[in-house]
Each structure stands twice: as C-alpha cells, then as structure tokens.
Design a protein around this motif. Structure first.
Motif, mmCIF file in Angstrom:
data_model
loop_
_atom_site.group_PDB
_atom_site.id
_atom_site.type_symbol
_atom_site.label_atom_id
_atom_site.label_comp_id
_atom_site.label_asym_id
_atom_site.label_seq_id
_atom_site.Cartn_x
_atom_site.Cartn_y
_atom_site.Cartn_z
ATOM 1 N N ASP A 445 16.593 4.590 -4.713
ATOM 2 C CA ASP A 445 17.175 5.891 -4.330
ATOM 3 C C ASP A 445 16.102 6.850 -3.819
ATOM 4 O OD1 ASP A 445 19.682 5.030 -5.072
ATOM 5 O OD2 ASP A 445 19.650 6.004 -7.034
ATOM 6 N N LEU A 446 14.938 6.824 -4.443
ATOM 7 C CA LEU A 446 13.852 7.724 -4.033
ATOM 8 C C LEU A 446 13.335 7.378 -2.636
ATOM 9 C CD1 LEU A 446 11.931 7.870 -7.428
ATOM 10 C CD2 LEU A 446 13.061 9.809 -6.327
ATOM 11 N N ILE A 447 13.283 6.079 -2.343
ATOM 12 C CA ILE A 447 12.859 5.659 -0.992
ATOM 13 C C ILE A 447 13.936 6.027 0.021
ATOM 14 C CG2 ILE A 447 12.229 3.698 0.469
ATOM 15 C CD1 ILE A 447 10.079 4.176 -1.542
ATOM 16 N N SER A 448 15.207 5.687 -0.308
ATOM 17 C CA SER A 448 16.325 5.971 0.604
ATOM 18 C C SER A 448 16.465 7.468 0.868
ATOM 19 C CB SER A 448 17.648 5.448 0.024
ATOM 20 O OG SER A 448 17.574 4.074 -0.216
ATOM 21 N N GLY A 449 16.189 8.287 -0.158
ATOM 22 C CA GLY A 449 16.359 9.733 -0.032
ATOM 23 C C GLY A 449 15.141 10.444 0.512
ATOM 24 N N ASN A 450 14.143 9.652 0.982
ATOM 25 C CA ASN A 450 12.918 10.229 1.544
ATOM 26 C C ASN A 450 12.183 11.150 0.569
ATOM 27 O OD1 ASN A 450 12.912 8.997 4.115
ATOM 28 N ND2 ASN A 450 14.525 10.400 4.777
ATOM 29 N N VAL A 451 12.289 10.821 -0.714
ATOM 30 C CA VAL A 451 11.483 11.518 -1.718
ATOM 31 C C VAL A 451 10.115 10.834 -1.813
ATOM 32 C CG1 VAL A 451 11.315 12.173 -4.152
ATOM 33 C CG2 VAL A 451 13.534 12.220 -2.988
ATOM 34 N N LEU A 452 10.126 9.501 -1.717
ATOM 35 C CA LEU A 452 8.903 8.697 -1.700
ATOM 36 C C LEU A 452 8.817 7.924 -0.396
ATOM 37 C CD1 LEU A 452 8.809 6.967 -5.230
ATOM 38 C CD2 LEU A 452 7.666 9.073 -4.537
ATOM 39 N N GLN A 453 7.614 7.630 0.030
ATOM 40 C CA GLN A 453 7.436 6.653 1.098
ATOM 41 C C GLN A 453 7.250 5.282 0.455
ATOM 42 O OE1 GLN A 453 3.546 6.467 3.156
ATOM 43 N NE2 GLN A 453 2.983 8.320 2.021
ATOM 44 N N PRO A 454 7.461 4.199 1.185
ATOM 45 C CA PRO A 454 7.261 2.869 0.599
ATOM 46 C C PRO A 454 5.845 2.710 0.055
ATOM 47 C CG PRO A 454 8.440 2.700 2.669
ATOM 48 C CD PRO A 454 7.997 4.126 2.551
ATOM 49 N N LEU A 455 5.694 1.793 -0.865
ATOM 50 C CA LEU A 455 4.431 1.615 -1.573
ATOM 51 C C LEU A 455 3.263 1.342 -0.623
ATOM 52 C CD1 LEU A 455 3.453 -1.624 -1.777
ATOM 53 C CD2 LEU A 455 5.477 -1.744 -3.214
ATOM 54 N N ILE A 456 2.090 1.655 -1.093
ATOM 55 C CA ILE A 456 0.852 1.417 -0.356
ATOM 56 C C ILE A 456 -0.045 0.507 -1.190
ATOM 57 C CG2 ILE A 456 -1.319 2.541 0.363
ATOM 58 C CD1 ILE A 456 0.383 4.839 1.422
ATOM 59 N N ILE A 457 -0.678 -0.462 -0.538
ATOM 60 C CA ILE A 457 -1.589 -1.390 -1.220
ATOM 61 C C ILE A 457 -3.028 -0.974 -0.959
ATOM 62 C CG2 ILE A 457 -2.505 -3.754 -1.180
ATOM 63 C CD1 ILE A 457 0.353 -4.736 -0.740
ATOM 64 N N THR A 458 -3.809 -0.894 -2.021
ATOM 65 C CA THR A 458 -5.255 -0.678 -1.921
ATOM 66 C C THR A 458 -5.945 -1.952 -2.400
ATOM 67 O OG1 THR A 458 -5.086 1.704 -2.259
ATOM 68 C CG2 THR A 458 -7.201 0.684 -2.768
ATOM 69 N N LYS A 459 -6.638 -2.625 -1.484
ATOM 70 C CA LYS A 459 -7.334 -3.870 -1.829
ATOM 71 C C LYS A 459 -8.654 -3.551 -2.526
ATOM 72 C CE LYS A 459 -7.256 -5.332 2.443
ATOM 73 N NZ LYS A 459 -7.498 -6.222 3.623
ATOM 74 N N LEU A 460 -8.967 -4.347 -3.537
ATOM 75 C CA LEU A 460 -10.157 -4.096 -4.349
ATOM 76 C C LEU A 460 -11.178 -5.223 -4.224
ATOM 77 C CD1 LEU A 460 -8.458 -2.885 -7.649
ATOM 78 C CD2 LEU A 460 -9.393 -1.459 -5.811
ATOM 79 N N LYS A 461 -12.435 -4.862 -4.453
ATOM 80 C CA LYS A 461 -13.515 -5.852 -4.464
ATOM 81 C C LYS A 461 -13.382 -6.748 -5.694
ATOM 82 C CE LYS A 461 -16.719 -2.645 -2.248
ATOM 83 N NZ LYS A 461 -17.857 -1.725 -2.474
ATOM 84 N N LYS A 462 -14.039 -7.898 -5.630
ATOM 85 C CA LYS A 462 -14.014 -8.855 -6.739
ATOM 86 C C LYS A 462 -14.589 -8.212 -8.004
ATOM 87 C CE LYS A 462 -15.475 -13.587 -7.892
ATOM 88 N NZ LYS A 462 -14.170 -14.003 -8.402
ATOM 89 N N ASN A 463 -13.981 -8.519 -9.131
ATOM 90 C CA ASN A 463 -14.410 -8.067 -10.469
ATOM 91 C C ASN A 463 -14.163 -6.581 -10.730
ATOM 92 O OD1 ASN A 463 -15.274 -10.672 -11.108
ATOM 93 N ND2 ASN A 463 -17.337 -10.284 -10.343
ATOM 94 N N ALA A 464 -13.324 -5.950 -9.898
ATOM 95 C CA ALA A 464 -13.028 -4.526 -10.113
ATOM 96 C C ALA A 464 -12.426 -4.292 -11.496
ATOM 97 C CB ALA A 464 -12.081 -4.024 -9.031
#
Length: 499
Positions: A445-464
């Motif tokens: 509902d939050l995505i459909s209602g433009n309250v949130l944008q779709p998720l974002i991925i942050t890639k991490l270095k090894k052993n983070a």
C-alpha cells in the motif's frame, strides 16, 4: 567391526527414541496444562511464588490473571538477589548455572539454569540427532569426528553458581560416548578471540575425518571459507565423509545457497531452536517444513498475537488456542524459574498435529518506520525467492528504513554482501521489491500510494558484517546480526563498507 556395531546401536536407539516421542506429540495440550500447575506447586515457597500467591493458583487462567508477562528487566531484581547468594528466589534452592547472554538494553543478562533444566537442554539436542538418524536411516557420522563451533567452556563462579556462555556450559555435558570423537581440543576451545580460535580450529580439523559439523550459519561460513583458503578444496572434497550439518539460532534458508557453494554439494542439515532459556524445537521430519515444538521439556508456552504484543490487554493464548500462519510473541515459564518470560522471539505455527513452528522474527527486530511492520520471515522469504530466480549468492544482508533521503521519497535500504552478484542487479532489485509487496500488504500500500519508493540495494564489501559484529564485540559463538531494524544504527555502520 566396532564401527559397524556403533552404527547399528545408534540406529536401534534412534528408532526406539522416536517411537517413545509419539506420545508427547499426541498429548501436548494436556501435558502443557499439567506442567504449568506442577511448576507453580514446586515454586510456592520461593520469593516469587509468595509474591504472586502461587498457593491460590488453580488453573492456567488464574496464572495469567496473577502473573504478568515479564522481560529481563522485570526479573532482574530477583536475579540480582540470586547473584548475591540468596536461595529460593525464582526457583527452589539456587540455579546450577547462569548462562550469560548479550542484551541490547540490559547489558549482560544472567539466565538461570536449574538442576532440573539442564538435562532437558541435553536431552533435546540428543533427540534432534536421534530423529535425524531414524528419519534418514543414517548413522554413518557416529564413526567420524564431530565439531561444535561454540563459546569457551571456561566457567567463572558467582556465589557458587557456575557462569558462562550456554554453548560453553553444554560442552561440559557432552555424553562420554561422543567425547573422544569431539573437536576442537580444550586448549583451542578456551581461546577468547574468535578469529584466532577459528584459525586454530581449521588447523586441528583440516586433516581429520569430519562427519558432523554444528554451529550457527554465519560462523560455519567463516570456518568453511578459512578451510578453503588454506587447502584450495571445497569442504566435501576436504571431508568426503561429512554427513550432517546441525544448525540453529537463525533461519538457515537464506544461507543455504552460500553453504552449498562452500560445501561443494548438498549435505543433510538438521535445524534446531535452542536458547539460554531452554531448547524449544528441532526438525523432526525431513519431508516437511517446520520445527517440532517440545511440549514436555519443562517449559510451558504462551503466545501473544504479534499485533497485540506489549499492549495492556494483550491476549495470552495457550497451545489449544493458536491459529496457523499467524505470528506470535513467544512467552515462557520454565523449570529454571522464568515466569511468563518474553524471550523476544516470534513464532508461526504451520501445523497443529503435531505442533510445528517456524521462527518468524524477533519482537524488537522489525521495520515499521512507516507503519508497515515488516518482520524477519518476510524479508528472508523474499530474498530466498529472488536468489532462486536470479542466480546469486548472499553472504548476509540487513534492511533499514531511510526516512529522510537527500532527494525523492523515503525507502527501505537493503545492505547486501554478495558472494556472487546477480548478472542484472536492477532486475534482482525489482523482483525483491515485488516479493516484499506480495508478503506485506502494508508495504504494498505504501508503494502504491507513493508514500515510499521501491527498495534500494546498497552493495557491501566482503566481510562488512563480520566487521560490524567485531565492532559490537559479538564476533562468533551464538551471536547473530539482526536481519532488519527500525532505525539506522547498523545501516549507518555498514555505509562505510559500500562497494
């Protein structure tokens, strides 16, 4: 000949044991009610029993009216009295052990384990192994070496009460018939520094005939990676007779693909649900999902619907009242003197005959910055479904809300340490978002209602994630990293490891 006999005896014992457990599966509701009243009767003369008028309690309903749900902070004044040497406080006499655990709000917790409670911990672990042997008709591992990645078995004393990490306490109760096959050595087990300890475990085990390996998935992965780095071989090449991985503490599924990659082929796994407060469940059927709830092991269970948790009039349900596929906060009363104790775990029933559960999250680990109340099982299932569709391997991940982005709508930020990235990260991201929307209607509902944008991925270095655990003093043992949070404490740390 001796090896054949050991295997044969194990198969016979396992079959006999599994047959005996059928009774408690059938009588769970009645056993639970009888158990509570027997615990109350035994603790009538304790300080806690006198405070809450145990002598007047005649039923489960009486107990629920009289004894409030408690967390560690509520019981801490009683535990402090026990630490000072006072007797008959929460349970008769004094505990045999204190299991030390790390709390986020209470600092170090001291969980009492009574003389009656400890044998149930050991019996549950043995029962898990017997069920595996019987269901798989496989006892080959009894003839090889076994390793349990665990905390130090060195115990201190507080007024005569032996005190240490649960896994270290359990090390003193390994049956004699398993002792000579068990690794690592006592000298290695006593090493405090987890990284040094794993290095020594690698040296001790790399040339051995390892047949059973036990530990929680993040630390098994660390051990396996170090073995591969030293030997240049996958684990099943190094240990061709490896039969069984026993794991617990966290949901295994998000780690399965990564584990299989390190192993080199699929190995049987037995999943368990132990804690300092008790051993609650284990995998008893390898054709069906879920863990068998142990209803005759000295623990009385109550279940609070998650949406009502911490509300003054929250319903406290017993086994007979629970519904399938609904999330409940797990409340315990134990034969070690924990009374209506909220352990912080969330469970979901997937069967009532027998009672089988999934561990679906933690009461304190959720994301609901926008009212969506996302829980662990939703993010884990979404990740699993996406990884299966887009070949990728995940070392670890964490979800945190981004409430105040520098531009655009708020969003859920997924910090992911990939072992192997998907070929199309954008398609992976979109699919992960779709899977989340399927599982959580509020998020949808939050995505459909433009309250949130779709998720974002942050890639991490090894052993983070290892670096985060190290920074918190929680590297190794039974420590695990939350999969999601309602703030950015972990997320802000991981920002430093952007890839």
């Amino acid at each position: 000949m001796l090896n054949f006999l050991k295997k044969k005896i194990a198969l016979v014992w396992a079959k006999k044991h599994v047959k005996e457990t059928e009774l408690f599966k059938q009588n769970a509701v009645e056993d639970q009610e009888r158990l509570l009243l027997s615990l109350i009767k035994k603790a009538e003369k304790t300080l806690f029993g006198r405070t809450y008028r145990f002598e007047e309690i005649q039923s489960v309903a009486d107990f629920q009216k009289t004894v409030p749900i408690a967390d560690y902070e509520d019981l801490k004044p009683y535990i402090e009295k026990i630490k000072k040497g006072q007797r008959n406080i929460l349970w008769t006499d004094t505990p045999e052990y204190f299991a030390k655990t790390s709390g986020t709000t209470s600092g170090t917790k001291y969980i009492p384990i009574s003389k009656e409670g400890m044998p149930y911990q050991i019996a549950a672990a043995q029962s898990a192994i017997f069920h595996y042997i019987d269901k798989k008709n496989n006892a080959d591992f009894v003839n090889g070496k076994m390793i349990f990645l665990q905390g130090s078995p060195e115990l201190e004393e507080i007024n005569g009460i032996k005190t240490g990490r649960l896994s270290g306490i359990v090390a003193h109760h390994i049956p004699n018939y398993l002792q000579k096959n068990r690794l690592p050595s006592l000298k290695t087990n006593l090493i405090d520094d987890w990284e040094k300890k794993v290095d020594e475990i690698v040296k001790e085990t790399e040339k051995q005939n390892m047949t059973l390996i036990s530990g929680i998935p993040p630390w098994l992965i660390m051990y396996f990676e170090k073995l591969i780095e030293r030997n240049g071989k996958k684990i099943t090449e190094l240990f061709p007779n490896l039969q069984l991985i026993i794991t617990g503490g966290v949901n295994y599924e998000p780690y399965r693909e990564k584990m299989n990659e390190l192993l080199g082929k699929q190995i049987d796994t037995a999943q368990t649900f132990p804690a300092s407060e008790g051993f609650f469940a284990f995998q008893d059927d390898y054709q069906k999902e879920g863990l068998l709830l142990l209803t005759n092991h000295g623990i009385f269970y109550e279940f609070v619907p998650l949406e009502e948790y911490e509300k003054p009039e929250a319903k406290r349900l017993t086994l007979k009242d629970v519904e399938l596929n609904k999330d409940y906060a797990l409340i315990l009363t134990t034969n070690s003197g924990l009374w209506a104790y909220s352990i912080g775990d969330v469970v979901r029933f997937i069967s009532k005959n027998p009672y089988r559960i999934l561990v679906s999250g933690r009461t304190k680990h959720f994301t609901s910055a926008f009212g969506e109340h996302v829980i662990a099982i939703e993010v884990e299932e979404s990740m699993k479904a996406t990884v299966e569709k887009f070949p990728a391997q995940i070392t670890e991940f964490h979800l945190a809300p981004q409430v105040n982005p520098t531009e655009g709508l708020p969003y859920h930020e997924w910090f992911i340490e990939f072992e192997k990235e998907p070929e199309n990260i954008e398609a992976f991201r979109k699919n992960l978002d779709e899977e989340m929307r399927k599982r959580n209607t509020y998020y949808d509902d939050l995505i459909s209602g433009n309250v949130l944008q779709p998720l974002i991925i942050t890639k991490l270095k090894k052993n983070a994630f290892q670096e985060y655990a190290k920074s918190e003093g929680k590297l190794g043992g039974q420590n695990k990293i939350p999969r999601l949070a309602n703030d950015r404490k972990i997320g802000d740390f991981l920002e430093e490891f952007r890839n």
